[in-house]
Design a protein around this motif. Structure first.
Motif, PDB file in Angstrom:
ATOM      1  N   PHE A  25       0.919  -1.229  -0.044  1.00 50.85           N
ATOM      2  CA  PHE A  25      -0.015  -0.132   0.042  1.00 50.85           C
ATOM      3  C   PHE A  25       0.761   1.438  -0.011  1.00 50.85           C
ATOM      4  O   PHE A  25       0.650   2.256  -0.801  1.00 50.85           O
ATOM      5  CB  PHE A  25      -0.994  -0.027   1.234  1.00 50.85           C
ATOM      6  N   LEU A  26       1.960   1.178   0.904  1.00 50.33           N
ATOM      7  CA  LEU A  26       2.554   2.446   0.912  1.00 50.33           C
ATOM      8  C   LEU A  26       3.525   2.692  -0.259  1.00 50.33           C
ATOM      9  O   LEU A  26       3.629   3.882  -0.954  1.00 50.33           O
ATOM     10  CB  LEU A  26       3.850   2.357   2.305  1.00 50.33           C
ATOM     11  N   LEU A  27       3.917   1.489  -0.826  1.00 49.65           N
ATOM     12  CA  LEU A  27       4.832   1.552  -2.102  1.00 49.65           C
ATOM     13  C   LEU A  27       4.091   2.254  -3.051  1.00 49.65           C
ATOM     14  O   LEU A  27       4.442   2.994  -4.107  1.00 49.65           O
ATOM     15  CB  LEU A  27       5.352   0.180  -2.488  1.00 49.65           C
ATOM     16  N   LYS A  28       2.660   1.681  -3.533  1.00 50.39           N
ATOM     17  CA  LYS A  28       2.019   2.093  -4.282  1.00 50.39           C
ATOM     18  C   LYS A  28       1.662   3.648  -4.331  1.00 50.39           C
ATOM     19  O   LYS A  28       1.373   4.240  -5.023  1.00 50.39           O
ATOM     20  CB  LYS A  28       0.530   1.241  -4.389  1.00 50.39           C
ATOM     21  N   ASN A  29       1.433   3.922  -3.083  1.00 49.51           N
ATOM     22  CA  ASN A  29       1.132   5.531  -2.846  1.00 49.51           C
ATOM     23  C   ASN A  29       2.360   6.341  -3.143  1.00 49.51           C
ATOM     24  O   ASN A  29       2.349   7.367  -3.694  1.00 49.51           O
ATOM     25  CB  ASN A  29       1.013   5.546  -1.209  1.00 49.51           C
ATOM     26  N   LEU A  30       3.312   5.854  -2.911  1.00 51.96           N
ATOM     27  CA  LEU A  30       4.948   6.676  -3.211  1.00 51.96           C
ATOM     28  C   LEU A  30       4.899   6.610  -4.721  1.00 51.96           C
ATOM     29  O   LEU A  30       5.338   7.719  -5.005  1.00 51.96           O
ATOM     30  CB  LEU A  30       6.106   5.655  -2.341  1.00 51.96           C
ATOM     31  N   SER A  31       4.648   5.263  -5.238  1.00 49.97           N
ATOM     32  CA  SER A  31       4.567   5.575  -6.953  1.00 49.97           C
ATOM     33  C   SER A  31       3.537   6.622  -7.551  1.00 49.97           C
ATOM     34  O   SER A  31       4.011   7.236  -8.599  1.00 49.97           O
ATOM     35  CB  SER A  31       4.309   4.009  -7.484  1.00 49.97           C
ATOM     36  N   LEU A  32       2.335   6.744  -6.791  1.00 54.17           N
ATOM     37  CA  LEU A  32       1.389   7.554  -7.210  1.00 54.17           C
ATOM     38  C   LEU A  32       1.894   9.053  -7.103  1.00 54.17           C
ATOM     39  O   LEU A  32       1.789   9.940  -7.847  1.00 54.17           O
ATOM     40  CB  LEU A  32       0.035   7.370  -6.564  1.00 54.17           C
ATOM     41  N   ASN A  33       2.233   9.230  -5.938  1.00 55.00           N
ATOM     42  CA  ASN A  33       2.744  10.600  -5.367  1.00 55.00           C
ATOM     43  C   ASN A  33       4.050  10.967  -6.222  1.00 55.00           C
ATOM     44  O   ASN A  33       4.003  12.268  -6.348  1.00 55.00           O
ATOM     45  CB  ASN A  33       3.310  10.771  -3.905  1.00 55.00           C
ATOM     46  N   ASN A  34       4.811   9.907  -6.676  1.00 53.05           N
ATOM     47  CA  ASN A  34       6.070  10.724  -7.318  1.00 53.05           C
ATOM     48  C   ASN A  34       5.788  10.344  -8.972  1.00 53.05           C
ATOM     49  O   ASN A  34       6.671  10.667  -9.869  1.00 53.05           O
ATOM     50  CB  ASN A  34       7.215   9.834  -6.839  1.00 53.05           C
ATOM     51  N   LYS A  35       4.560  10.193  -9.384  1.00 58.73           N
ATOM     52  CA  LYS A  35       4.144   9.934 -10.618  1.00 58.73           C
ATOM     53  C   LYS A  35       5.201   8.904 -11.317  1.00 58.73           C
ATOM     54  O   LYS A  35       5.594   9.500 -12.543  1.00 58.73           O
ATOM     55  CB  LYS A  35       4.175  11.084 -11.230  1.00 58.73           C
ATOM     56  N   TRP A  36       5.480   7.838 -10.669  1.00 57.17           N
ATOM     57  CA  TRP A  36       6.276   6.912 -11.488  1.00 57.17           C
ATOM     58  C   TRP A  36       5.823   6.358 -12.754  1.00 57.17           C
ATOM     59  O   TRP A  36       4.753   6.102 -12.874  1.00 57.17           O
ATOM     60  CB  TRP A  36       6.645   5.578 -10.437  1.00 57.17           C
ATOM     61  N   CYS A  37       6.721   6.247 -13.627  1.00 61.09           N
ATOM     62  CA  CYS A  37       6.709   5.531 -14.887  1.00 61.09           C
ATOM     63  C   CYS A  37       7.457   4.397 -14.944  1.00 61.09           C
ATOM     64  O   CYS A  37       8.536   4.196 -15.261  1.00 61.09           O
ATOM     65  CB  CYS A  37       7.119   6.507 -15.992  1.00 61.09           C
TER      66      CYS A  37
END
Length: 173
Positions: free
Chosen positions: A46-58
Protein backbone atom coordinates in the motif's frame (compact mmCIF):
# COMPACT_ATOMS: atom_id res chain seq x y z
CA UNK A 1 -8.93 -13.46 -6.96
CA UNK A 2 -9.65 -9.73 -6.92
CA UNK A 3 -12.24 -10.31 -4.20
CA UNK A 4 -9.54 -11.84 -1.99
CA UNK A 5 -7.27 -8.82 -2.52
CA UNK A 6 -10.12 -6.51 -1.52
CA UNK A 7 -10.83 -8.67 1.53
CA UNK A 8 -7.14 -8.71 2.51
CA UNK A 9 -6.91 -4.92 2.20
CA UNK A 10 -10.12 -4.43 4.21
CA UNK A 11 -8.89 -6.87 6.88
CA UNK A 12 -5.51 -5.11 6.99
CA UNK A 13 -7.18 -1.70 7.46
CA UNK A 14 -9.51 -3.04 10.15
CA UNK A 15 -6.80 -4.79 12.18
CA UNK A 16 -4.34 -1.92 11.72
CA UNK A 17 -6.83 0.45 13.28
CA UNK A 18 -7.05 -1.85 16.31
CA UNK A 19 -3.27 -1.92 16.74
CA UNK A 20 -3.30 -5.70 17.20
CA UNK A 21 0.18 -7.16 17.34
CA UNK A 22 -0.80 -10.81 17.62
CA UNK A 23 -3.89 -12.96 17.92
CA UNK A 24 -5.25 -13.45 21.45
CA UNK A 25 -5.62 -17.23 21.50
CA UNK A 26 -2.65 -19.40 22.41
CA UNK A 27 -3.78 -22.07 19.99
CA UNK A 28 -3.36 -19.52 17.20
CA UNK A 29 0.23 -18.62 18.07
CA UNK A 30 1.55 -20.53 15.05
CA UNK A 31 -0.62 -18.45 12.77
CA UNK A 32 -0.04 -15.09 14.43
CA UNK A 33 3.43 -14.74 12.95
CA UNK A 34 2.05 -15.42 9.50
CA UNK A 35 -0.82 -13.01 10.12
CA UNK A 36 1.61 -10.28 11.21
CA UNK A 37 3.71 -10.90 8.09
CA UNK A 38 0.65 -10.67 5.83
CA UNK A 39 -0.39 -7.41 7.49
CA UNK A 40 3.12 -5.95 7.17
CA UNK A 41 3.41 -6.99 3.51
CA UNK A 42 0.02 -5.48 2.69
CA UNK A 43 1.00 -2.28 4.46
CA UNK A 44 4.28 -2.13 2.51
CA UNK A 45 2.55 -2.71 -0.83
CA UNK A 46 0.00 0.00 0.00
CA UNK A 47 2.77 2.46 0.95
CA UNK A 48 4.84 1.62 -2.14
CA UNK A 49 1.84 2.15 -4.42
CA UNK A 50 1.19 5.51 -2.75
CA UNK A 51 4.85 6.49 -3.21
CA UNK A 52 4.54 5.49 -6.85
CA UNK A 53 1.41 7.60 -7.33
CA UNK A 54 2.74 10.62 -5.44
CA UNK A 55 5.98 10.68 -7.42
CA UNK A 56 4.20 9.87 -10.70
CA UNK A 57 6.39 6.87 -11.42
CA UNK A 58 6.62 5.63 -14.97
CA UNK A 59 7.56 2.19 -13.70
CA UNK A 60 6.12 -1.28 -14.06
CA UNK A 61 5.21 -2.02 -10.45
CA UNK A 62 6.25 -5.46 -9.36
CA UNK A 63 5.94 -4.98 -5.62
CA UNK A 64 3.66 -7.94 -4.98
CA UNK A 65 5.84 -10.33 -6.96
CA UNK A 66 9.08 -9.14 -5.39
CA UNK A 67 7.77 -8.94 -1.82
CA UNK A 68 5.24 -11.76 -1.62
CA UNK A 69 6.57 -14.36 -4.05
CA UNK A 70 10.32 -13.69 -4.03
CA UNK A 71 10.42 -12.44 -0.42
CA UNK A 72 12.82 -9.66 -1.37
CA UNK A 73 13.43 -6.64 0.80
CA UNK A 74 12.46 -3.51 -1.14
CA UNK A 75 14.43 -0.34 -0.49
CA UNK A 76 13.51 2.99 -2.11
CA UNK A 77 15.73 6.07 -2.04
CA UNK A 78 15.34 9.61 -3.28
CA UNK A 79 17.68 10.86 -6.06
CA UNK A 80 20.27 11.81 -3.40
CA UNK A 81 20.18 8.18 -2.18
CA UNK A 82 18.49 8.89 1.14
CA UNK A 83 16.23 6.00 2.10
CA UNK A 84 12.54 6.97 1.86
CA UNK A 85 11.03 3.50 2.27
CA UNK A 86 12.15 0.07 3.40
CA UNK A 87 9.85 -2.93 3.66
CA UNK A 88 9.32 -4.44 7.10
CA UNK A 89 11.13 -7.65 6.20
CA UNK A 90 14.43 -5.77 6.32
CA UNK A 91 14.38 -6.44 10.07
CA UNK A 92 14.81 -10.18 9.43
CA UNK A 93 17.68 -9.59 7.01
CA UNK A 94 19.83 -7.13 8.91
CA UNK A 95 18.22 -6.28 12.24
CA UNK A 96 17.18 -2.74 11.37
CA UNK A 97 13.59 -1.57 11.64
CA UNK A 98 12.53 0.48 8.62
CA UNK A 99 12.07 3.62 10.70
CA UNK A 100 15.67 3.38 11.95
CA UNK A 101 17.13 3.80 8.48
CA UNK A 102 14.82 6.40 6.92
CA UNK A 103 16.80 9.42 5.74
CA UNK A 104 20.08 7.50 5.80
CA UNK A 105 22.05 6.22 2.83
CA UNK A 106 22.45 2.52 1.95
CA UNK A 107 26.21 2.86 2.50
CA UNK A 108 25.34 2.57 6.19
CA UNK A 109 25.22 -1.20 5.65
CA UNK A 110 28.80 -1.35 4.34
CA UNK A 111 32.02 -1.77 6.28
CA UNK A 112 35.60 -3.00 6.26
CA UNK A 113 34.83 -6.33 4.55
CA UNK A 114 32.68 -4.75 1.82
CA UNK A 115 34.39 -5.08 -1.57
CA UNK A 116 35.47 -1.59 -2.61
CA UNK A 117 35.37 -2.49 -6.31
CA UNK A 118 31.79 -3.80 -6.12
CA UNK A 119 30.75 -0.74 -4.13
CA UNK A 120 32.43 1.50 -6.70
CA UNK A 121 30.70 -0.24 -9.64
CA UNK A 122 27.31 0.18 -7.94
CA UNK A 123 28.11 3.85 -7.36
CA UNK A 124 29.00 4.33 -11.04
CA UNK A 125 25.76 2.66 -12.16
CA UNK A 126 23.73 4.89 -9.83
CA UNK A 127 25.59 8.02 -10.96
CA UNK A 128 24.92 7.08 -14.60
CA UNK A 129 21.27 6.30 -13.79
CA UNK A 130 21.68 2.67 -14.86
CA UNK A 131 20.36 -0.60 -13.47
CA UNK A 132 22.76 -2.88 -11.64
CA UNK A 133 22.91 -6.29 -10.01
CA UNK A 134 25.56 -7.35 -7.53
CA UNK A 135 26.34 -9.39 -4.44
CA UNK A 136 28.00 -7.36 -1.71
CA UNK A 137 29.04 -7.96 1.89
CA UNK A 138 26.84 -5.86 4.16
CA UNK A 139 26.71 -5.46 7.92
CA UNK A 140 23.81 -6.17 10.22
CA UNK A 141 22.87 -3.90 13.10
CA UNK A 142 24.76 -6.24 15.47
CA UNK A 143 27.94 -5.87 13.38
CA UNK A 144 27.90 -9.34 11.80
CA UNK A 145 28.28 -9.64 8.04
CA UNK A 146 26.04 -11.18 5.41
CA UNK A 147 26.12 -11.46 1.63
CA UNK A 148 23.40 -9.36 0.07
CA UNK A 149 22.17 -9.78 -3.50
CA UNK A 150 20.98 -6.41 -4.77
CA UNK A 151 19.17 -5.55 -7.98
CA UNK A 152 18.75 -1.80 -8.28
CA UNK A 153 17.30 0.51 -10.87
CA UNK A 154 16.40 4.16 -11.32
CA UNK A 155 12.74 5.09 -11.23
CA UNK A 156 11.64 7.78 -13.67
CA UNK A 157 8.56 9.94 -13.46
CA UNK A 158 6.29 10.57 -16.43
CA UNK A 159 8.52 13.50 -17.43
CA UNK A 160 11.56 11.22 -17.66
CA UNK A 161 13.29 12.56 -14.54
CA UNK A 162 14.83 10.24 -11.95
CA UNK A 163 12.66 10.63 -8.85
CA UNK A 164 13.72 7.53 -6.91
CA UNK A 165 15.92 4.48 -6.96
CA UNK A 166 14.50 1.09 -6.07
CA UNK A 167 16.48 -1.94 -4.93
CA UNK A 168 15.36 -5.50 -4.41
CA UNK A 169 17.55 -7.30 -1.89
CA UNK A 170 17.94 -10.73 -0.37
CA UNK A 171 20.49 -12.42 1.83
CA UNK A 172 22.35 -15.15 -0.09
CA UNK A 173 24.78 -17.87 0.92
Amino acid sequence: MKEIKNYDLAAYRFYSALDIKSLPLNSWDLYATFFDKVCQNNKDIFLLKNLSLNNKWCYAEKFEEELLQNEHVILVTDPQLRIVHATGNILNMNGYKPEEILGKKPKMFQGADTCKETSRSIGIAVKNRQSFEAVIVNYRKDGSTYKCWIKGEPVLNKSGEVVNFIAYEKEVA
